[in-house]
Design an enzyme around this catalytic site. Sequence first.
Site, PDB file in Angstrom:
ATOM      1  N   LYS A  36      16.244  20.220 -18.909  1.00  0.00           N
ATOM      2  CA  LYS A  36      15.982  18.911 -18.295  1.00  0.00           C
ATOM      3  C   LYS A  36      15.579  19.015 -16.830  1.00  0.00           C
ATOM      4  CE  LYS A  36      20.822  17.802 -17.165  1.00  0.00           C
ATOM      5  NZ  LYS A  36      21.899  16.795 -17.329  1.00  0.00           N
ATOM      6  N   ARG A 131      32.285  10.657 -16.808  1.00  0.00           N
ATOM      7  CA  ARG A 131      30.897  10.389 -17.191  1.00  0.00           C
ATOM      8  C   ARG A 131      30.929   9.867 -18.617  1.00  0.00           C
ATOM      9  NH1 ARG A 131      25.781  14.562 -16.760  1.00  0.00           N
ATOM     10  NH2 ARG A 131      26.278  14.865 -18.957  1.00  0.00           N
TER      11      ARG A 131
END
Length: 355
Positions: A36, A131
């Site tokens: 990513k 998260r």
Amino acid sequence: MMTPRVTMDLGKIEHNARTIVGLCRAHNIEVCGVTKATCGHPEVAEAMLRGGVSMIADSRLENIRRMKVAGANASFMLLRIPSLSIVDDVVDTVDVSLNSEVCVLEALSDAARSRGRVHDVILMVDLGDLREGVWPDELPSLVRAALELPGIRIKGLGTNLACFGGVVPSEENMQQLVALAREIEQASNLVPEWLSAINSSGLELIGAGKMPAGLNHARIGEAILLGRETTQRKPWPDTFQDAFVIHAEVLEVNSNPSRPLGERSEDAFGGLTQFEDRGDELRVLLNLGRADVDVQGLVPCEPGAVVLGASSDYLVVDVSAVAGPVHVGDELTFIPNYSALLSVMTSEYVTKCSL
């Protein structure tokens, strides 16, 4: 050559992948290479695969499609929890996705069934980094719900650390996931193939031989791309830290005061930088700016060069202590940290070149 540009040394990326895979394999841990930070660059993915990663993971379907179109022969994992609006694309595009919401699992189930497929999922639990993931006491009910859904197969349990809250992987929190897996097995006879809790922040624990047995799946990007573990950003042994180099061209060379002259207000980005009076400096203006890269993550390759700041389109660097003259048209180079790499690879204004 065109500037600004970022060069990618594919041989160094492959070497780094082989080093990290070798470490993990010695501890019975499978490595999924994370692309990513490079916007799913196909050549980076291929270098990781040559280095031994078992599959490729990315947070964006667009990146995964780009790699597949380029011919990457790999299984793919979606790292970002799917939104309801893209479940059809998720089932069509990736082999595995991370999940934490029953309604999304239900939608994935419907999408998979309509295609005659089975979609693998990793159910995420939050062990303190705040998260993604359910709290540990909510995991059993999430597992029960997922087990009832046709078209869905629970591939594993996972967690994420050190990304949002900066929580460091420890024997204690890693063992917590192992214990949760045992509880799930006893309650539902589900034996997860993967316990996926390791990213680049877990290398120290692995290297010290303290990673609990059972943690067998890692999702690793930065350690392969930049050769660093991520709790203290220390270089990892037998890896390269310069697989990516950013090149910018000198547009202007001037001897300027080290402090602005006149009454001051906020700069274009709302900041009010404090400038130390160091007398006149030899400064260069480069064709690289905040529209291209997170300038705070740039480390000059030229000894003595100091990044002073940037506007949207320009980087200002003090070259007073650089050996030898610097001229208009010369290139200065920089090593990016993770944030700078992510931004420069995303920027359409920066040319990407492989070596």
